[in-house]
Design a protein around this motif. Structure first.
Motif, PDB file in Angstrom:
ATOM      1  N   ASP A 115       0.816  -1.206   0.000  1.00  0.00           N
ATOM      2  CA  ASP A 115       0.000   0.000   0.000  1.00  0.00           C
ATOM      3  C   ASP A 115       0.857   1.267   0.000  1.00  0.00           C
TER       4      ASP A 115
ATOM      5  N   GLU B 162      -3.331   2.255  -7.660  1.00  0.00           N
ATOM      6  CA  GLU B 162      -4.397   1.772  -6.781  1.00  0.00           C
ATOM      7  C   GLU B 162      -4.858   0.376  -7.207  1.00  0.00           C
ATOM      8  N   ASN B 163      -5.104   0.200  -8.485  1.00  0.00           N
ATOM      9  CA  ASN B 163      -5.597  -1.087  -8.983  1.00  0.00           C
ATOM     10  C   ASN B 163      -4.537  -2.174  -8.855  1.00  0.00           C
TER      11      ASN B 163
ATOM     12  N   SER C 100      -4.343  -3.135  -5.223  1.00  0.00           N
ATOM     13  CA  SER C 100      -5.564  -3.855  -4.843  1.00  0.00           C
ATOM     14  C   SER C 100      -5.540  -5.293  -5.343  1.00  0.00           C
ATOM     15  N   ASN C 101      -5.103  -5.495  -6.590  1.00  0.00           N
ATOM     16  CA  ASN C 101      -5.030  -6.855  -7.147  1.00  0.00           C
ATOM     17  C   ASN C 101      -4.045  -7.726  -6.379  1.00  0.00           C
TER      18      ASN C 101
ATOM     19  N   GLN D 146      -3.178  -7.328  -3.222  1.00  0.00           N
ATOM     20  CA  GLN D 146      -3.768  -7.603  -1.916  1.00  0.00           C
ATOM     21  C   GLN D 146      -4.800  -8.722  -2.002  1.00  0.00           C
ATOM     22  N   GLN D 147      -5.588  -8.737  -3.073  1.00  0.00           N
ATOM     23  CA  GLN D 147      -6.560  -9.813  -3.262  1.00  0.00           C
ATOM     24  C   GLN D 147      -5.863 -11.152  -3.476  1.00  0.00           C
TER      25      GLN D 147
END
Length: 406
Positions: free
Chosen positions: A80, A217-218, A221-222, A224-225
């Motif tokens: 992050d 950001e994307n 996020s990917n 982290q998923q």
């Protein structure tokens, strides 16, 4: 930036290795051995009965290969804070992402080898394929996976969503064409289509790197998923910080729980039973092990194998339920109960006995179905219930006393 990725990868792998020793423990290895042994025996017998007239063979192989292509994702290892601290290095991130791509190619290769290896005996039976064909099939699948990983760079950049979906569809169509061509035309035909797919995706990705800016950001996020999915899997075997099992109401079992008399002697029995039903940790483990046992037993028809698998699975279920004894030790309120440890031990023993009896009944019914000799079935049933008796009267109380001493 390549060295930066290597350092981050080293720390990431060190962290995962600490968890993997709990995932691949002795019990999991033992269960996997029985599962693979049972599957291998059944698969070997099945393949001997098949020939080119089995028209479902090639479609089944194609489905296995296509599913294998979706294993493994691009591991960027982004965090992050990177959107702040690495933003000035955006133009140098190309080297970082290329290092991530090279690393991400390694793990899927093992899955593709496994998928091709499992399907090869069936392919030899229905299509008379050779060892050379096997090598070409693996190379084709790996090239398709390489183009798939290149396609996964798209969400890392600011780009039109419709364009990204279009490229996903193109890759999927080319993968289907490659698999179908290799199975129904020639192995080299599929390899040629895979090469074309890789060239097309490589050109598109090269253009994206040159013309688009990163979507921080994307991308974060990917990643982290992706890590969340990994930790959720590990959490089935051991506790992972930040990941906790879900608690559900499960009103369906209220009728069973209400049968427990509301007396002080049954305080812990109700507490452990309600926790087992509502939580996912022990109930999930119980269901998974039971299903593994059912699946293995369905494909067995030999007395000794059915006996060993039944006894081993029942022991493992009982053994994995033992940590339930200390589940509420961290709660201050349980220390205020006017009950001693004997009540806890009795409650755990009662619950474990009930769970093992449920599994014992299921395995007994399966033994009656799969074993042709009913005398053998009765011997398996007797052994199952003798084991449950010995486990709950001798082994479990002894283990609980040892836990109290420590």
């Amino acid at each position: 930036m390549q060295q930066f990725y290597k350092d981050r990868l080293s720390r990431h792998q060190t962290k995962l290795i600490r968890y993997l020793k709990y995932v691949f423990n002795d019990h999991v290895v033992l269960i996997s051995s029985f599962l693979l042994g049972g599957f291998g025996l059944y698969y070997s017998d099945l393949v001997k009965t098949l020939d080119s007239r089995f028209i479902l063979g090639k479609p089944l192989i194609g489905l296995i290969w296509l599913m294998a292509l979706f294993t493994g994702h691009l591991a960027t290892l982004m965090k992050d804070a990177d959107k702040v601290f690495l933003l000035p290095k955006e133009r140098q991130m190309t080297a970082y992402l290329k290092a991530a791509y090279r690393h991400s190619l390694v793990l899927p290769l093992s899955f593709l080898l496994l998928a091709a290896g499992i399907s090869m005996p069936l392919l030899v039976a229905v299509a008379r394929s050779s060892i050379l064909d096997f090598a070409i099939f693996v190379l084709m699948l790996w090239l398709l996976k390489a183009s798939h990983l290149l396609q996964q760079f798209n969400p890392c950049f600011l780009a039109n969503q419709k364009t990204q979906k279009k490229e996903q569809l193109i890759w999927l169509l080319l993968a289907l064409v490659a698999i179908i061509s290799s199975l129904y035309l020639h192995s080299l035909a599929g390899l040629l289509v895979a090469i074309v797919s890789l060239i097309i995706q490589f050109s598109a990705t090269k253009k994206t790197f040159a013309t688009k800016n990163l979507d921080w950001e994307n991308m974060i996020s990917n990643e982290q998923q992706r890590m969340k999915r990994i930790y959720q899997f590990i959490n089935m075997f051991t506790d992972v910080p930040g990941i906790s099992g879900k608690v559900k109401r499960r009103r369906l079992f209220d009728g069973l729980l209400n049968k427990i008399k509301k007396t002080s002697e049954n305080t812990y029995l109700y507490l452990y039973s309600r926790s087992f039903v509502r939580g996912a940790e022990y109930s999930g483990l119980f269901i998974r092990l039971t299903l593994v046992g059912i699946i293995v037993l369905i494909f067995l028809n030999e007395f000794m194998l059915v006996l060993i698998v039944s006894l081993v699975i029942i022991y493992l279920i009982g053994f994995q339920m033992i940590p339930m004894y200390g589940q509420f030790d961290y709660m201050v309120m349980t220390e205020l109960y006017p009950l001693n440890n004997q009540a806890k031990k009795k409650a755990v023993n009662t619950l474990v006995r009930l769970l093992l009896l449920i599994v014992g009944v299921i395995f007994s019914l399966l033994a009656l179905i799969v074993l042709p000799n009913k005398l053998d079935s009765l011997m398996v049933i007797a052994a199952i219930f003798v084991e449950i008796l010995l486990f709950t009267t001798l082994y479990l109380p002894s283990r609980l006393r040892k836990i109290d001493r420590f």
